[in-house]
Scaffold this active site. Structure first.
Site, short mmCIF file in Angstrom:
data_model
loop_
_atom_site.label_atom_id
_atom_site.label_comp_id
_atom_site.label_asym_id
_atom_site.label_seq_id
_atom_site.Cartn_x
_atom_site.Cartn_y
_atom_site.Cartn_z
CB SER A 50 -5.68 -1.54 -3.53
OG SER A 50 -4.48 -1.57 -4.29
CE LYS A 91 -2.19 -4.46 -3.05
NZ LYS A 91 -3.59 -3.99 -3.02
#
Length: 259
Positions: A50, A91
């Protein structure tokens, strides 16, 4: 001859002392760098893709242990939150408490408080995300992956009580470098967030830590190599001197015989 011997012996003692000092200092720097790194940094393996292309799935990264209050926009953080599965996740922070996050404006860019943000690290060169709007509660962080088309991030949790955000206290560490593969290098702070209130965070001490280890290793190897190298050069010098003396004596004897 004895005077010359004493001089060489004195130089040898000084050289040995300096080489010993170099090894001692090298050990302190080498071991100190590793200890420093173990105290300040936590290694993690990136679990998903991601955050591609900034960090890839399977990359071994060094993350600086920090308090959640130290987090700034643009930081890539390791965090753990029950709403997200209660496991370490990686993230990028794009919003902090009070921010209004939206996508996408006319330029296709993410906006923070109506300011368009340059994000050169994104994998896809199209719009920065699918359309969404969120307001970040105070004390919370809004997080997105750099691979916006496939990342399961704050956008998936917009209907949660925190409107997709996580508390600052959920942050465990901030990425500073990719340790493996070796060509990963440092994780840069994005300039696109620098003009916003609070600016961007400063890099951790990873450069100093690596420098300490490298300099320490050089001093250890150099100091340890001095003794054998000095002895070898000294033996060569003595052999050359003895050979020259014998040659001079032979020539003197021959001359005396002729006379």
């Amino acid at each position: 001859m004895s005077g010359n011997g004493r001089t060489e012996d004195g130089r040898g003692r000084l050289g040995n002392a300096l080489s010993g000092l170099a090894v001692a200092v090298g050990c302190v720097l080498f071991l100190g760098g590793f200890i420093w790194g173990a105290v300040v940094y936590q290694p993690y393996t990136v679990p998903t893709d991601s955050m591609t292309p900034t960090v890839m799935a399977g990359d071994r990264v060094l993350a600086e242990r920090i308090d959640g209050d130290q987090v700034r926009r643009g930081d890539i953080v390791v965090f753990r939150d029950k709403q997200w599965g209660d496991m370490p996740m990686v993230k990028r922070v794009v919003g902090v408490g009070g921010d209004r996050i939206a996508c996408c404006g006319d330029s296709g860019r993410l906006t923070i408080n109506d300011k368009a943000i340059e994000e050169p690290y994104l994998l896809n060169k199209g719009p920065a995300s699918n359309s969404f709007t969120a307001t970040v509660p105070e004390g919370q962080l809004f997080l997105l992956g750099d691979e916006r088309m496939g990342s399961m991030d704050s956008r998936v949790h917009l209907q949660d009580p925190g409107h997709g955000s996580v508390p600052r206290s959920a942050v465990e560490a901030r990425l500073d470098a990719v340790a493996w593969p070796l060509n990963g290098g440092l994780v840069e702070r994005p300039e696109g967030f620098a003009a916003l209130p609070g600016g961007v965070s400063q890099p951790g001490p990873v450069k100093l830590m690596v420098g300490s280890v490298v300099v320490g290793a050089v001093l250890i190897v150099g100091g340890a190599a001095y003794g054998p190298l000095a002895r070898r050069l000294s033996r060569k010098a003595r052999r050359a001197s003895d050979g020259g003396g014998r040659g001079s004596a032979g020539r003197g004897t021959a001359a005396a015989g002729v006379g």
